[in-house]
Design an enzyme around this catalytic site. Structure first.
Site, PDB file in Angstrom:
ATOM      1  CD  GLU A 197      -2.971  -1.066   2.304  1.00 19.76           C
ATOM      2  OE1 GLU A 197      -4.069  -1.621   2.175  1.00 19.76           O
ATOM      3  OE2 GLU A 197      -2.627  -0.482   3.357  1.00 19.76           O
TER       4      GLU A 197
ATOM      5  CD  GLU B  47      -4.385  -5.961   2.682  1.00 19.26           C
ATOM      6  OE1 GLU B  47      -5.204  -5.302   3.362  1.00 19.26           O
ATOM      7  OE2 GLU B  47      -3.163  -5.822   2.743  1.00 19.26           O
TER       8      GLU B  47
END
Length: 646
Positions: free
Chosen positions: A119, A288
């Site tokens: 991320e 995710e």
């Protein structure tokens, strides 16, 4: 994991300190054991480079790797993402650890791919304000501009006596009494994103050098603005992103509905799916997927029964080739103890485990998404509008969502593409705003319309040049000939003013709009909407349509509320000959992929579906329970209708 139908296990994204307890002393025994078990049960491994969380011993040795806030405050070790992308020291350390890991597993057939870092830019860490960044920004500016005079001209630094005498005077944004110079802020945003691109490329090159059969990906985030995914994607084999529907909807709206708090907003989810599928024009991964309640949104609501299964199907219908859950088991320590897993903290099955198992049994191989409509999206427009929104509620992403929701209400698949993308394969193009407009883009859009394409443009289009300065010609600048109208005035609309427009035909149809209003002067174009309320004096033109060659363009000068967006888009789709369903209820969405049709109910009321033709149900049937879905064996579009059952 194998019993649940899991095929891929992603891991080790925050494991630097466990892998390397002290400099040069690596411990792979634990990771080798886990990889061996995964392979023994017929699954495959996606490893992550551990660079998102540099260990304390490294920070102690090389503190210059730490980021700084704009006011100079050091972002210390103690959570994650505390490194600077432009730190040469950290690039050296990253290269070292990634190379060791890549060489260790280069010949291990159980490792099939890698995720770089984790991320990029999360927690507001794309833009750093340390001395390394200041120096790197000066070098970046020197490469972008031939001379300091060119920079002064491009940025427009005469205002407030901001001219530069030498490149050495150029600095990153610092605390100042008033707002930043918008062109400086725009270029700093470009530079900061480019810094992430360079850092990611460093890792991707090492991984491919070790084994060119590996795929390399990175996990992006919901409506994430500060990193240009198109640029990062040039060094990736597939795009992935992290999907948390009940959390993301709380970030996107002031007050989420009851159903959205249980299942999220389907258009917000699919916008991300369609964006990340379109970056590389190939299937993406959800790296995710929310497995239950999560720790970080304002309210940690439990997903509705079946919602996690619904999300897996929804992602697949929009082009996902894998849905990976985060996490496997609830964490016993640290900042994410309130983040659910597929298993509870004692290892027993949680609600998400049962949803994931059922979804794995139901999913099947399917061809790619074929979308007839493109929506234009550009990070630089987001950066420029974010610096000077000119209204407290003007948000680039929400404007895109307004037009995108209009398309999805008709059950039509969408590619979300950069303005430089070839448009030849699309029947219709929707551009919610092309704020930074160039003559080259105007030529491309004109050619698309002349050849028979249908184009819908939204407000604030053609307002500025590529450096963030107002165009020297009246808006829409280089798009004026295409639009057949100019903007006489504009205003941001406060909520206490009645903001309505009406059709100029005989239907006596009124619509609401919000936030932004432009007064158009038609010059060859046909007015199709006019103001009829408090926001702008009655009778002023709000939208026009202009015929060019074999196609036409509509320019809408207001931010449309849902009814107006649905009707505007519907007219464009009809003229373009795009097959579409009847207008769908807000919590119901239809998606088409590889000859199959998913009908998905994100609402708490059951629905019934009317199919046409010879289609049959592959999964479920015409009655769909709350937070459930059915799949039709056939590309069902025309005439499909949905009715909510009371």
């Amino acid at each position: 994991m194998a019993d649940a139908g899991i095929e891929y296990v992603r891991m080790a994204e925050f494991s630097w300190r466990v892998l390397e307890p002290e400099r040069g002393e690596f411990d792979f025994e634990w990771l080798d054991e886990i990889i061996g078990l995964i392979g023994e049960y017929g699954m495959e491994v996606v490893l992550c480079t551990p660079t998102a969380a540099p260990p304390r011993w490294l920070v102690a040795e090389r503190p210059e790797i730490l980021q700084r806030d704009r006011d100079g405050t050091v972002r210390s070790v103690g959570s994650r993402r505390h490194y600077c992308f432009n730190s040469e020291a950290y690039r050296e350390e990253s290269e070292r650890v990634v190379r060791v890991l890549a060489e260790r597993y280069a010949d291990d057939p159980r490792v099939v791919g890698w995720q770089t870092d984790n991320e990029y830019g999360c927690h507001g860490t794309t833009r750093c304000y340390c001395d390394d960044c200041a120096s790197a920004f000066r070098s970046w500016v020197r490469q972008e501009y031939d001379s300091v005079a060119d920079l002064n001209d491009a940025w427009g630094t005469t205002f407030w006596s901001q001219q530069y005498d030498d490149f050495e005077q150029v600095d990153i944004p610092r605390p100042t009494p008033a707002q930043d110079h918008p062109s400086l802020a725009l270029d700093f945003a470009r530079f900061s994103s480019d810094s992430v691109v360079e850092y990611n490329r460093l890792q991707a090159d090492i991984l491919r050098g070790a084994n060119d059969d590996w795929f390399v990906t990175h996990n992006f985030m919901n409506l994430f603005e500060s990193v240009d995914a198109y640029d990062v994607g040039e060094d990736l084999d597939l795009i992935s992103w992290d999907s948390y529907p009940t959390g993301h909807v709380q970030q996107a709206v002031d007050e989420a509905s009851t159903d959205e708090l249980r299942a999220g907003n389907p258009d917000l989810l699919s916008f991300n799916h369609d964006l990340y599928r379109s970056v590389l024009d190939r299937p993406f991964w959800v790296m995710e997927q929310q497995p239950g309640d999560v720790n970080w949104p304002p309210h940690s609501t439990q997903p509705a029964p079946g919602a996690m299964r619904l999300w897996a199907h929804h992602a697949t219908a929009h082009g996902a080739d894998a849905v990976v859950y985060f996490r496997w088991r609830r964490c016993l320590e640290g900042q994410e103890q309130y983040h659910a897993g597929l298993r509870k903290q004692d290892g027993s099955a949680d609600r998400g485990y049962h949803d994931a198992t059922q979804a794995a049994e139901e999913l099947f191989d399917v061809d790619d998404v074929d979308a007839p409509v493109a929506l234009l999206h550009d990070y630089e427009n987001a950066w420029a509008l974010g610096e000077q929104p000119h209204a407290p509620d003007f948000d680039y992403w929400q404007l895109l969502q307004a037009f995108y929701g209009g398309i999805r209400s008709h059950g039509v698949q969408v590619d979300i593409v950069h303005p430089d993308t070839s448009l030849e394969s699309y029947d219709a193009v929707v551009a919610p705003t092309v704020h930074l407009a160039t003559a080259q883009l105007a030529d491309r859009l004109t050619a698309f319309v002349e050849s028979g394409g249908e184009l819908l443009l939204g407000p604030r289009t053609g307002h500025k040049d590529e450096y963030g300065k107002l165009a020297s010609s009246v808006q829409p600048g280089p798009l004026t000939d295409l639009v057949g109208a100019t903007v006489d005035q504009h205003e941001s609309v406060p909520p206490q003013l009645e903001a309505t427009v009406s059709r100029t035909d005989d239907t006596q149809t009124w619509y609401a709009f919000r936030t932004w209003a432009e007064w158009l002067e038609a010059d060859g174009a046909q007015p199709i909407l006019e103001y009829d309320g408090d926001a702008v004096e009655d009778g002023r033109t709000a939208a026009v349509r202009n015929r060019i060659g074999e196609g036409s363009v509509v320019y809408c000068g207001v931010w449309p509320e849902p009814d107006l967006a649905v009707d505007l888009v519907g007219s464009v789709l009809e003229r373009a000959g795009v097959r579409r369903s009847a207008v769908l209820p807000g919590g119901v969405r239809v998606a088409h992929r590889g000859g199959y049709t998913w009908v998905m109910n994100f609402g708490s009321d059951p629905i019934t579906v009317d199919l046409t033709g010879e289609a049959s149900w592959r999964l479920g049937d015409e009655t769909i329970d709350p937070f459930d879905l059915s799949i039709a064996d056939g590309d069902v579009v025309d005439g499909l209708s949905v009715r909510i059952l009371e």
